[in-house]
Design an enzyme around this catalytic site. Structure first.
Site, short mmCIF file in Angstrom:
data_model
loop_
_atom_site.label_atom_id
_atom_site.label_comp_id
_atom_site.label_asym_id
_atom_site.label_seq_id
_atom_site.Cartn_x
_atom_site.Cartn_y
_atom_site.Cartn_z
N ASP A 1 8.37 6.15 1.57
CA ASP A 1 7.52 6.76 2.59
C ASP A 1 6.17 7.09 1.97
O ASP A 1 5.94 6.77 0.80
CB ASP A 1 8.19 8.04 3.13
CG ASP A 1 8.25 9.16 2.08
OD1 ASP A 1 7.85 8.93 0.92
OD2 ASP A 1 8.70 10.27 2.43
N ASP B 1 3.69 10.49 1.48
CA ASP B 1 3.68 11.94 1.63
C ASP B 1 2.26 12.49 1.53
O ASP B 1 1.49 12.07 0.66
CB ASP B 1 4.53 12.58 0.51
CG ASP B 1 5.92 11.98 0.42
OD1 ASP B 1 6.76 12.32 1.25
OD2 ASP B 1 6.15 11.13 -0.48
N ASP C 1 5.42 11.64 5.73
CA ASP C 1 5.67 13.08 5.74
C ASP C 1 4.34 13.82 5.65
O ASP C 1 3.54 13.52 4.76
CB ASP C 1 6.52 13.50 4.52
CG ASP C 1 7.97 13.03 4.63
OD1 ASP C 1 8.41 12.71 5.76
OD2 ASP C 1 8.65 12.98 3.59
#
Ligand code: CTP
Ligand code: MN
Ligand code: MN
Length: 511
Positions: free
Chosen positions: A344, A346, A435
């Site tokens: 992902d 962040d 995120d």
């Protein structure tokens, strides 16, 4: 021992008369000025050392009797890299970055060739990867030489770059750790993770069991596995895990966004082994997160590249600055540690101006902005439970209290890499997990440190704070239990300083 034997065995055995004669010989011309050798007596013995020194000098090498700053090459026999480092430490000698630690095989090759020969991995007791990469990463040049101190049991006292010399061992140990996690055997999981982590920090590759001496966090079980890999190139236990049905199923199920251990356990017990059977089963209920996980499965399992992370960063900045023009937006997680790929992207968001009331609205505004742009595929906002005077959590794996959101964004391909995806039936975008974390401005250093990872690094920072400093650290604050005060910090450097730790750069936190 009979005298005959001595003759055939050569210089390894005592030959006092000849050695004495050699030692007494006159000085020789130095032909290779740039090399200054020192031959380690440890495990070699006085007479063999004297013999080799004399031989090398005769061939034109400069060999010092004593270890001094001018020495460039230390030659050792029957010693591993860690043996020599330990010896240097006991002598209270700091190895400079130029100092080469070599096996006797290098000197033998030099003596055979009559001149210095190239040093290769088989000669080098320590592979100086930190220095070979320094040229390509200027930030590394100011690093001190590889730590010659005793290797710490805490990852926050080790420098762990992405140049892992011991992948073959760490991958095996991480598989075993993961298997323990799937079996909810936390103790063994931690033990395997710590072992893998310490091996990642070594500046040399382990080639024999001797190399493992003095390294912390390696229990008997781990040593057995290392030994098996050294001998056979693989571990039978790891092989069995990789072929294990439960392990394979858990690995597959947890690869779906929103599926954790509990759900995996349930599906496994119900007899499911494939995702297609699970997806098509009418009796199963999925969470919103899991539905998104299945919907974008292919995109989400294929890793995020750095180029994609940069492109996402542009989108996130645009959205955040539209709502909060003076916000600081920092990429955290694996990409801040220099990783080339991630699962992902962040981000940490903070602003000096925002009031507490406004703060609550920010991530809602940001995600609305992305939604209006048609880029929001999934959104889960977790409201803040942050309290100013809450003590840091005692748990090493505690979740933080900041407002945050777990997103899936639609990233349109750039012109350059559109070609790669053309086989995907005109799909011109990729789903990317993102995120976002929002923290109060005065907590940004703690949040940044906490969200940069790695997880192992964070765990050990907290463990170190608790056990070595009687302090409590989490993503929000640092509390000194002895003085009963919160320690403020404006930067990560200040947090390390409060903890009495040398500063470890983000790219050295890949523990
Ligand atoms: N983290 C956290 N609280 C969470 C989730 C993550 O404090 N609820 C921290 C962890 O310490 C972790 C970092 O945020 O080190 C980044 O988490 P994650 O994205 O899961 O890991 P990465 O290190 O970025 O690895 P990857 O490349 O797989 O994303
Ligand atoms: Mn990440
Ligand atoms: Mn993350």
């Amino acid at each position: 021992m009979d005298a005959q034997c001595t003759v055939h065995l050569g210089p390894r055995k005592k030959r006092p008369r000849q050695t004495g004669a050699l030692m007494a010989s006159t000085p020789h011309d130095v032909r290779f000025q740039e090399l200054v050798l020192y031959i380690l007596e440890k495990k070699m013995g006085t007479s063999r050392r004297a013999f080799l020194m004399e031989l090398a000098r005769r061939k034109g090498f400069r060999v010092e009797n004593e270890l001094s700053d001018s020495v460039t090459h230390i030659v050792a026999e029957n010693n591993s890299g860690s043996d020599v480092l330990q010896w240097l430490q006991v002598q209270n000698i700091k190895a400079s970055s130029q100092l080469e630690l070599l096996d006797i095989s290098w000197l033998n090759d030099c003596l055979g060739a009559g001149k210095p020969v190239e040093m290769t991995g088989k000669h080098q007791l320590i592979v100086r990867r930190d220095f070979s990469t320094a040229a390509s990463n200027p930030g590394l040049q100011k690093l001190p030489p590889p730590a010659l101190q005793k290797i710490s049991q805490y990852a926050c006292q080790r420098r762990t770059t992405l140049n892992n010399c011991n992948c073959i061992f760490t991958e095996a140990l991480e598989t075993l750790a993961e298997n323990c996690e799937f079996q909810e055997n936390e103790g063994s999981c931690v033990a395997f993770m710590r072992a893998a982590s310490v091996l990642k920090s070594l500046p040399f590759a382990i080639v024999s069991m001797k190399d493992t001496e003095g390294i912390p966090c390696l229990g008997d079980k781990v040593k057995c596995i290392i030994e098996e890999i050294i001998e056979d190139g693989e571990s039978s236990e790891v092989k069995a895990v990789l072929n294990d049905e439960r392990y394979q199923s858990f690995k597959l199920f947890t690869s779906v966004f929103g599926v954790g251990l509990k759900t995996s356990e349930k599906w496994f017990r119900m007899g499911f082994r494939t995702l297609s059977k699970i997806k098509s089963d009418k009796s199963l209920k999925f969470t919103r997160m899991q539905k998104a996980g299945f919907l974008y499965y292919e995109d989400l399992v294929s890793c995020v590249t750095r180029a994609e992370a940069e492109a996402v960063s542009v989108l996130v900045k645009e959205a955040v600055w539209a709502c909060l023009p003076d916000a600081f937006i920092t990429i955290t997680g694996g990409f801040r540690r220099g990783k080339k790929i991630g699962h992902d992207v962040d981000f940490l968001i903070t602003s000096p101006e925002v009031t507490e009331d406004e703060e609550q609205q920010i991530l809602h505004k940001v995600t609305n902005f992305l939604e209006n742009k048609g880029l929001l595929l999934y959104c889960d906002i977790i409201e803040s439970t942050f309290e100013k005077f809450k003590l840091p959590s005692r748990k090493v794996d505690a979740l933080d209290h900041f407002q945050k959101c777990f997103l899936i964004l639609k990233l349109h391909h750039q012109r350059v890499d559109r070609g790669e995806y053309s086989q995907q039936e005109g799909k011109t975008w990729k789903a990317i997990r993102v995120d976002l974390v929002l923290c109060p401005y005065e907590r940004r250093a703690f949040a940044l440190l906490g969200w940069t990872g790695s997880r192992q690094f964070e765990r050990d920072l907290r463990r170190y704070a608790t056990h070595e400093r009687k302090m409590m650290l989490d993503n929000h604050a640092l509390y000194d239990k002895t003085k009963r005060i919160f320690l403020k910090a404006e930067s990560e450097e200040e947090i390390f300083a409060h903890l009495g730790l040398d500063y470890i750069e983000p790219w050295e936190r890949n523990a």
